[in-house]
Design an enzyme around this catalytic site. Structure first.
Site, PDB file in Angstrom:
ATOM      1  N   CYS A  40       0.760  -1.196   0.143  1.00 61.39           N
ATOM      2  CA  CYS A  40      -0.016   0.101   0.099  1.00 61.39           C
ATOM      3  C   CYS A  40       0.898   1.236  -0.004  1.00 61.39           C
ATOM      4  CB  CYS A  40      -1.056   0.171   0.984  1.00 61.39           C
ATOM      5  SG  CYS A  40      -0.191  -0.097   2.835  1.00 61.39           S
ATOM      6  N   HIS A  50      -3.015   1.336   6.736  1.00 56.29           N
ATOM      7  CA  HIS A  50      -3.236   1.230   5.296  1.00 56.29           C
ATOM      8  C   HIS A  50      -2.725   2.787   4.817  1.00 56.29           C
ATOM      9  CE1 HIS A  50      -4.512   0.381   1.271  1.00 56.29           C
ATOM     10  NE2 HIS A  50      -5.638   1.170   1.426  1.00 56.29           N
ATOM     11  N   ASP A  63      -6.976   6.017  -3.833  1.00 51.31           N
ATOM     12  CA  ASP A  63      -6.206   4.944  -3.404  1.00 51.31           C
ATOM     13  C   ASP A  63      -6.049   3.902  -4.549  1.00 51.31           C
ATOM     14  OD1 ASP A  63      -5.272   2.860  -1.891  1.00 51.31           O
ATOM     15  OD2 ASP A  63      -6.926   2.490  -0.605  1.00 51.31           O
ATOM     16  N   ASN A 108     -14.044   4.399   9.551  1.00 44.06           N
ATOM     17  CA  ASN A 108     -15.377   4.393  10.437  1.00 44.06           C
ATOM     18  C   ASN A 108     -16.410   3.288  10.410  1.00 44.06           C
ATOM     19  OD1 ASN A 108     -16.205   5.851  12.446  1.00 44.06           O
ATOM     20  ND2 ASN A 108     -17.148   7.461  11.065  1.00 44.06           N
ATOM     21  N   ASP A 126     -17.853  -0.166  11.881  1.00 45.05           N
ATOM     22  CA  ASP A 126     -18.049  -1.002  12.968  1.00 45.05           C
ATOM     23  C   ASP A 126     -17.432  -2.544  12.654  1.00 45.05           C
ATOM     24  OD1 ASP A 126     -19.220   0.959  13.833  1.00 45.05           O
ATOM     25  OD2 ASP A 126     -21.451   0.173  13.955  1.00 45.05           O
TER      26      ASP A 126
END
EC number: 2.3.2.13
Length: 595
Positions: free
Chosen positions: A278, A337, A360, A400, A402
């Site tokens: 990455c 990352h 990305d 973000n 969960d």
């Protein structure tokens, strides 16, 4: 009849223009200019001086293999200037005996890339003569307010466009270490490799005319670059490898800069370089984007989510022994990352979502059929606007999502635990014109439990205090203009005020001994009916009970007791303080009594 004006020589003034356009670090001999900003050239005549009104000079610029006026990849504009005829501008600067200095300016939305510059000259009643004046490269212009990549701050422009080195943060959230990286966007031939990269894209291969026409958009360029830095769909720059065997290439940890990677890709006929992970994908992307003129920085996210099914949840499955089920594991959380942020306007989105955009190049999931990601508005990620282009939901999940743990037993899945704070921590980038780390987590997400201090005085809770000193607090919150409400609750165990017992001097059997007891009133109000009780086997023949009376608010007091130990060995002294406000405040100390 006047003879036609003949051009003998052209001076593109590369050295001077490149300084003005902040491209002199790339080259001083080749013309590299930025859109929306004028540059000067000089035409030298072979036969006579330029005569306004007699000589009609028309400039032509072309880019791409199929230049087209309707697509904006070909422009025809006159030195005399006919408003509205072309967004390109030519204006007369000076006329010499055999020279003509002209200022040219590309519109701030022009396609970037390699251009051919021509001139057509028609003298009165004479034939039209055409000359090829030379080539130039047109780049994005973060110094131009009308350009979509305009960045107002000069220190930011110097950092995110001109700086050719930086730091990429690696490790984990408890151990963040900077790794230096040489971006080298101004090194020899890098600009040519960047333009070659655009020409090797699938978009160009399928429809070169449309691809070149769209190169005026930083949104479009960023998606092309994101797809081309990895090699999953094409002959992109880098092959990814997250295994342990790098024997047929280079271990990603061994790379120190982008230049060697890009030059190797070019030298091998655009064969993917082995290998990258990455941070390598992001670093090479930064080099290409800065070279093209788009402000770009490298971002590291610690505990980064990889959500494969788009439900914004990182699912992990366990058997009844607590082992993770690898065969069901699709989502994951990486220690860290790395991606990029690129600065641009987003006219394709509602107002307010321009600025920094996530890009990305690491091949994780496909976007419109290709392995690329972004640009996704950082503000959209923070506000949860996950339906906005491009790949905002995926970017949101990286910072973000969960985390959900499931128990798989008997063919059924049972939810074990949900964690809302693991993913997305210490989001980091290099500071502006500094080697320090800048934490930009709040750009991506609101704080998980925004803190609102709430002071509860003793007088408010004392009458409800149970013998086990527990308080249960509940808070009900509601969002403005929303019917939803949130309830949070917490049980607090109150700490006891301390009692300190000091033995003054050596403890010897049948010898006098002084014992000091120190205590305090922790309340903001007066405490009454204070009674101190002290006892200890082998030290006191009976319990010592002392009436203290009143303790003023926050008052600290001490009391010294005299005794004569009557037993040797390890002993303990205990003390207890009671009052009208609190009970059973205890303290102790151990003492060895010698013979």
């Amino acid at each position: 009849m006047a003879e036609g004006l003949e051009v003998a020589l052209t001076d593109l003034q590369s050295s001077w223009n490149n300084v003005q356009h902040h491209t002199d670090e790339i080259s001083s001999s080749r013309l590299l200019v930025r859109r929306g900003q004028a540059f000067n050239i000089t035409l030298y005549s072979r036969n006579r001086a330029f005569q306004p009104g007699l000589d009609n000079i028309i400039f032509v610029t072309e880019t791409g293999p199929l230049p087209d006026l309707s697509k904006g990849t070909r422009a025809v504009f006159s030195l005399e200037g006919h408003p509205g005829s072309s967004p390109w501008i030519a204006s007369l600067q000076t006329i010499g005996a055999n020279s003509l200095e002209v200022s040219l300016c590309a519109p701030p939305m022009a396609a970037v890339g390699r251009y051919l510059l021509k001139v057509h000259i028609k003298s009165l009643q004479g034939p039209v003569t055409a000359y090829k004046l030379g080539e130039f490269i047109l780049l994005f212009n973060p110094w131009c307010p009308e350009d979509a990549v305009y960045l107002e701050s000069e220190p930011q422009r110097q950092e995110y466009v001109m700086n050719d080195y930086g730091f990429i943060y690696q490790g984990n959230k408890n151990w963040i270490r900077p790794c230096p990286w040489n971006y080298g966007q101004f090194e020899e031939n890098i600009i040519d490799i960047c333009l070659e990269l655009l020409d090797k894209s699938l978009n160009f291969q399928i429809d070169p005319a449309t691809d070149c026409a769209l190169r005026g958009s930083p949104v479009y360029i960023s998606r092309v670059v994101s797809a081309m830095i990895n090699s999953n769909d094409d002959n992109g720059v880098l092959n990814g490898n997250w295994g342990e065997n790098y024997s047929d290439g280079t271990n990603p940890t061994e790379w120190m800069g982008s230049v060697a990677i890009l030059k190797q890709w070019h030298a091998t006929g655009c064969q993917p370089v082995r290998y990258g992970q990455c941070w390598v994908f992001a670093a090479v992307t930064c080099t290409v984007m800065r070279c093209l003129g788009i402000p770009t920085r490298v971002i590291t996210n610690f505990n980064s989510g990889h959500d494969t099914d788009g439900n914004l949840i990182i699912d992990e499955y366990y058997d009844n022994t607590g082992r993770i089920l690898e065969n069901k594991k699709k989502d994951s959380v990486w220690n860290f990352h790395v991606w990029n942020e690129c600065w641009m306007a987003r006219n394709d989105l509602p107002p307010g979502f321009g600025g920094w955009q996530v890009l990305d190049a690491t091949p994780q999931e496909t976007s419109n059929g290709l392995y690329c990601c972004g640009p996704a508005s950082v503000r959209a990620i923070k506000e949860g606007e996950v339906d906005l282009n491009y790949d905002t939901a995926f970017a949101f999940s990286m910072v973000n999502a969960d985390c959900m743990a499931w128990l798989v037993f008997g063919g059924k899945e049972q939810k074990l635990h949900q964690d809302t704070s693991t993913v997305g921590n210490f989001i980091s980038t290099k500071s502006i014109q500094s080697d320090e780390r800048d934490d930009i987590t709040e750009n991506y997400k609101y704080r998980e439990a925004k803190t609102y201090p709430c002071k509860i005085t003793y007088s408010q809770y004392s009458q409800y205090l149970s013998t086990d000193k527990l308080i249960r607090i509940s808070a009900l919150g509601e969002e403005k203009n929303s019917p939803e409400k949130i309830l949070v609750k917490k049980i607090i165990t109150l700490a006891y005020p301390s009692i300190v017992i000091n033995v003054l001097g050596a403890a010897i059997v049948n010898q006098p001994l002084s014992i000091q007891v120190v205590f305090s009133n922790p309340l903001s109000e007066q405490v009454e009916d204070c009674v101190l009780t002290v006892e200890g086997s082998g030290l006191f023949r009976r319990q010592q009970r002392v009436l203290i009376g009143v303790l003023k608010p926050h008052h600290r007091a001490s009391l010294t007791l005299e005794t004569i130990p009557f037993k040797s060995g390890q002993r303990q002294i205990q003390a207890n303080l009671r009052s009208n406000k609190f009970k059973d405040i205890k303290g102790y100390t151990n003492v060895y009594i010698g013979l």
